[in-house]
Design a protein around this motif. Structure first.
Motif, PDB file in Angstrom:
ATOM      1  N   HIS A  35       0.833  -1.199   0.000  1.00  0.00           N
ATOM      2  CA  HIS A  35       0.000   0.000   0.000  1.00  0.00           C
ATOM      3  C   HIS A  35       0.872   1.254   0.000  1.00  0.00           C
ATOM      4  CE1 HIS A  35      -3.497   2.470   0.516  1.00  0.00           C
ATOM      5  NE2 HIS A  35      -3.059   2.953   1.680  1.00  0.00           N
ATOM      6  N   THR A  39       0.727   3.967  -3.170  1.00  0.00           N
ATOM      7  CA  THR A  39       0.104   5.252  -2.841  1.00  0.00           C
ATOM      8  C   THR A  39       1.019   6.408  -3.252  1.00  0.00           C
ATOM      9  OG1 THR A  39      -1.006   4.244  -0.949  1.00  0.00           O
ATOM     10  CG2 THR A  39      -0.896   6.642  -0.999  1.00  0.00           C
ATOM     11  N   LEU A  53      -7.286  -0.570   3.662  1.00  0.00           N
ATOM     12  CA  LEU A  53      -7.083  -2.018   3.585  1.00  0.00           C
ATOM     13  C   LEU A  53      -8.152  -2.818   4.319  1.00  0.00           C
ATOM     14  CD1 LEU A  53      -3.199  -2.181   4.061  1.00  0.00           C
ATOM     15  CD2 LEU A  53      -4.509  -2.179   1.932  1.00  0.00           C
TER      16      LEU A  53
END
Length: 277
Positions: A35, A39, A53
């Motif tokens: 992530h 990002t 998440l």
């Protein structure tokens, strides 16, 4: 069932449950790490991660604490926000150090030549020049073949301009001011103003074409293979005899860009909306 058998079954069940918990923990840690990589922002808060998440904030806290222990994640003590740590950088650099561009590109060159029925090439940059380092030729009577290892200037021909157009603006200007621009053929652009404009168009389009610019009677389309920073790690091209190639350009470009996308992904490039190459 004997007490010994019951005990063994209970032990197996406990072991399987523990293994499942470990796997789930590892998967959550990998989800958090990826992530951060996916990002655009450089820092994230616990709530942001948990919401994105679908995890509880308690779970995210525990995962981040484990990742911090291995320096994969670091915490800013003032903002209380997290970012990738030096451990993540070491992993990425270790992967990039092991990349062998010719080995990686070889299967795509073969596929590209097969799809287009023309010669597919790989070029590498050497300062203000570039060289062909590999090629795959089709099985047909009339083909184009390139000379490996011969340096060519970065303003002459499709593969050269695919490198030059995707360098930084500072590097492009330095080349335009300092490098010699002797035209190999009458079709080579050596005027600075025209060349600068064409490089801007190439960058916007994502690929370039050449009709007899480097060599009379030859034509090509070319595009860069981008590394994790969006810089041209290499250039791949499709080339063929000029008159025949004019009718094949669209199909060749389509196949070329497909190959470049796959190769750039292997080199670590992730294209994001609003992010310039």
């Amino acid at each position: 069932m004997s007490p010994r058998k019951q005990s063994a079954d209970a032990g197996d069940s406990t072991s399987q449950e523990a293994t499942g918990q470990v796997i789930a923990t590892v998967e959550r840690a990998m989800d958090v790490l990826m992530h951060f990589a996916d990002t655009p922002t450089t820092t994230l808060g616990v709530t942001e991660i948990a919401d994105a998440l679908g995890m509880s904030k308690g779970v995210v806290h525990r995962v981040l604490a484990s990742l911090r222990g291995k320096q994969l994640i670091q915490l800013d003590p003032v903002s209380r926000r997290y970012s990738l740590g030096v451990g993540a950088m070491r992993l990425g650099l270790s992967y990039l150090d092991r990349l062998e561009i010719r080995r990686i590109v070889a299967p795509e060159l073969a596929l590209l030549s097969q799809r287009t029925d023309e010669t597919a090439t790989l070029s590498l940059r050497t300062g203000w020049t570039r060289v062909y380092s590999d090629q795959v030729t089709p099985e047909r009577e009339v083909i184009m073949s390139v000379s490996l290892g011969v340096p060519y200037p970065l303003h002459s021909g499709g593969s050269s301009k695919a490198f030059l157009a995707f360098l930084s603006k500072q590097e492009i200007e330095e080349y335009l001011v300092q490098a010699r621009r002797d035209p190999p053929t009458g079709h080579t652009i050596d005027d600075v103003g025209r060349l600068r404009k064409e490089l801007e168009e190439i960058r916007l389009r994502g690929w370039t074409q050449s009709f007899a610019e480097r060599m009379s009677g030859a034509a090509s389309v070319a595009t860069p293979v981008l590394d994790h920073l969006g810089r041209p790690a290499a250039v791949i091209s499709v080339c063929g005899p000029l008159e025949r190639f004019r009718e094949e350009v669209d199909d060749c470009v389509s196949a070329l860009l497909d190959s470049a996308r796959r190769l750039s992904a292997q080199m670590g490039w992730v294209e994001r909306e609003g992010r310039e190459h």
